[in-house]
Design a protein around this motif. Structure first.
Motif, short mmCIF file in Angstrom:
data_model
loop_
_atom_site.label_atom_id
_atom_site.label_comp_id
_atom_site.label_asym_id
_atom_site.label_seq_id
_atom_site.Cartn_x
_atom_site.Cartn_y
_atom_site.Cartn_z
N THR A 134 0.70 101.34 -0.80
CA THR A 134 0.39 100.19 0.03
C THR A 134 1.20 100.25 1.32
N TYR A 135 0.66 99.65 2.38
CA TYR A 135 1.41 99.57 3.64
C TYR A 135 2.31 98.34 3.63
N PRO A 136 3.43 98.40 4.33
CA PRO A 136 4.43 97.32 4.26
C PRO A 136 3.89 95.93 4.56
N ASP A 137 2.90 95.83 5.48
CA ASP A 137 2.42 94.49 5.84
C ASP A 137 1.64 93.82 4.72
N ARG A 138 1.40 94.54 3.64
CA ARG A 138 0.71 93.96 2.48
C ARG A 138 1.69 93.50 1.41
N LEU A 139 2.98 93.61 1.70
CA LEU A 139 4.02 93.21 0.74
C LEU A 139 4.66 91.90 1.17
N SER A 140 5.20 91.18 0.21
CA SER A 140 6.00 90.00 0.53
C SER A 140 7.33 90.45 1.12
N GLY A 141 8.06 89.51 1.70
CA GLY A 141 9.36 89.84 2.26
C GLY A 141 10.31 90.41 1.22
N GLY A 142 10.32 89.81 0.03
CA GLY A 142 11.18 90.30 -1.03
C GLY A 142 10.80 91.70 -1.47
N GLN A 143 9.49 91.97 -1.54
CA GLN A 143 9.03 93.30 -1.90
C GLN A 143 9.41 94.32 -0.83
N GLN A 144 9.30 93.93 0.43
CA GLN A 144 9.67 94.85 1.51
C GLN A 144 11.17 95.17 1.46
N GLN A 145 11.98 94.17 1.20
CA GLN A 145 13.41 94.43 1.16
C GLN A 145 13.78 95.29 -0.04
N ARG A 146 13.14 95.08 -1.16
CA ARG A 146 13.38 95.93 -2.33
C ARG A 146 12.94 97.36 -2.06
N ALA A 147 11.82 97.52 -1.34
CA ALA A 147 11.37 98.87 -0.97
C ALA A 147 12.38 99.52 -0.02
N ALA A 148 12.95 98.72 0.88
CA ALA A 148 13.95 99.25 1.80
C ALA A 148 15.20 99.72 1.04
N ILE A 149 15.57 99.00 0.00
CA ILE A 149 16.72 99.40 -0.81
C ILE A 149 16.40 100.71 -1.54
N VAL A 150 15.20 100.81 -2.08
CA VAL A 150 14.80 102.06 -2.74
C VAL A 150 14.85 103.22 -1.75
N ARG A 151 14.37 102.99 -0.53
CA ARG A 151 14.43 104.05 0.48
C ARG A 151 15.88 104.48 0.71
N ALA A 152 16.80 103.52 0.70
CA ALA A 152 18.21 103.82 0.96
C ALA A 152 18.86 104.61 -0.17
N ILE A 153 18.40 104.41 -1.40
CA ILE A 153 19.03 105.10 -2.53
C ILE A 153 18.27 106.36 -2.94
N ALA A 154 17.12 106.62 -2.31
CA ALA A 154 16.29 107.75 -2.71
C ALA A 154 16.99 109.09 -2.47
N THR A 155 17.90 109.15 -1.51
CA THR A 155 18.64 110.38 -1.23
C THR A 155 19.89 110.50 -2.09
#
Length: 243
Positions: A134-155
């Protein structure tokens, strides 16, 4: 135990404005450190200096014993330090899985298949497995922030920096993001977080650091800082939040 992250006399100014005035701070492996303080106290600038987004004027920052203030280290150092900002900063033209795997593919040179496998597993673990394409604009704010955290820990970074990650969220979405931080603490992630969520800092942080006018005015365990702060400015600050 040797500090995983060590700051020694870190100073940063913007013109005549002295934002950081000689910060000394050690963060141990698997420790959660909460930075608290009024707006303008230097919390966000400190995190940006740790991640090399701002160049310090003086002092040293060590990560696992390596002086990372050498600007030539650049992206290689940033890959070892995950960071999540107040705004989600997801790339709107990329799907969630592409956002999550971008650094792994571009910086760590991980094969796309391997990066996607790990990214999808991380998203599944936090309840966003069905949103990977899904593209970010289809997520809620909380979902976007959780996705951002996952992006930060993926490395698989050495340390995770969180900069007021709930400040842009509606109140009903704050809980789901903070629950994810609790999960990361339970898994042993080393975290330095700037936050205004005092109850959360009290419950989750191993150590609380109160910044005031660019200096560490007081630091201690969460129990000590919230139960028996020793410095008058700390007591005044916490009184505004906790009554």
């Amino acid at each position: 135990m040797s500090a995983l992250l060590r700051l020694h006399q870190v100073r940063k100014s913007f013109g005549d404005q002295h934002v950081l005035r000689g910060i000394d701070l050690d963060v141990q492996p698997h420790e959660v450190v909460a930075l608290i303080g009024s707006s303008g106290s230097g919390k966000s600038t400190l995190l940006r200096c740790i991640n090399l987004l701002e160049q310090i004027d003086d002092g040293q920052i060590f990560l696992a014993g390596l002086d990372i203030t050498d600007r030539t280290k650049g992206d290689a150092v940033r890959a070892r330090i995950g960071v999540v900002f107040q705004q989600f900063n997801l790339f709107p033209h990329l799907t969630v899985i592409d956002n999550v795997t971008l650094a792994s593919r571009r910086v760590l040179r991980m094969p796309r298949a391997d990066a996607e496998h790990r990214g999808r597993q991380l998203l599944e673990d936090i309840g966003l497995g069905g949103k990977a394409d899904t593209y970010p604009d289809r997520l809620s704010g909380g979902q976007q922030q959780r996705a951002a955290i996952v992006r930060a820990i993926a490395t698989d970074p050495d340390v995770l920096l969180l900069d007021e990650i709930t400040s842009s969220l509606d109140p009903e979405l704050v809980g789901e993001v903070l629950d994810l931080v609790r999960q990361l603490k339970s898994s042993g992630t080393t975290i330095v977080m700037a936050t205004h969520e005092m109850a959360f800092a009290r419950d989750v942080a191993d150590r609380v650091v109160f910044l005031d006018a660019g200096v560490v005015a007081e630091q201690g365990t969460a129990a000590q800082m919230f139960g028996d702060p020793r410095v008058a400015r700390t007591r005044e600050f916490l009184a505004r939040f906790l009554g």
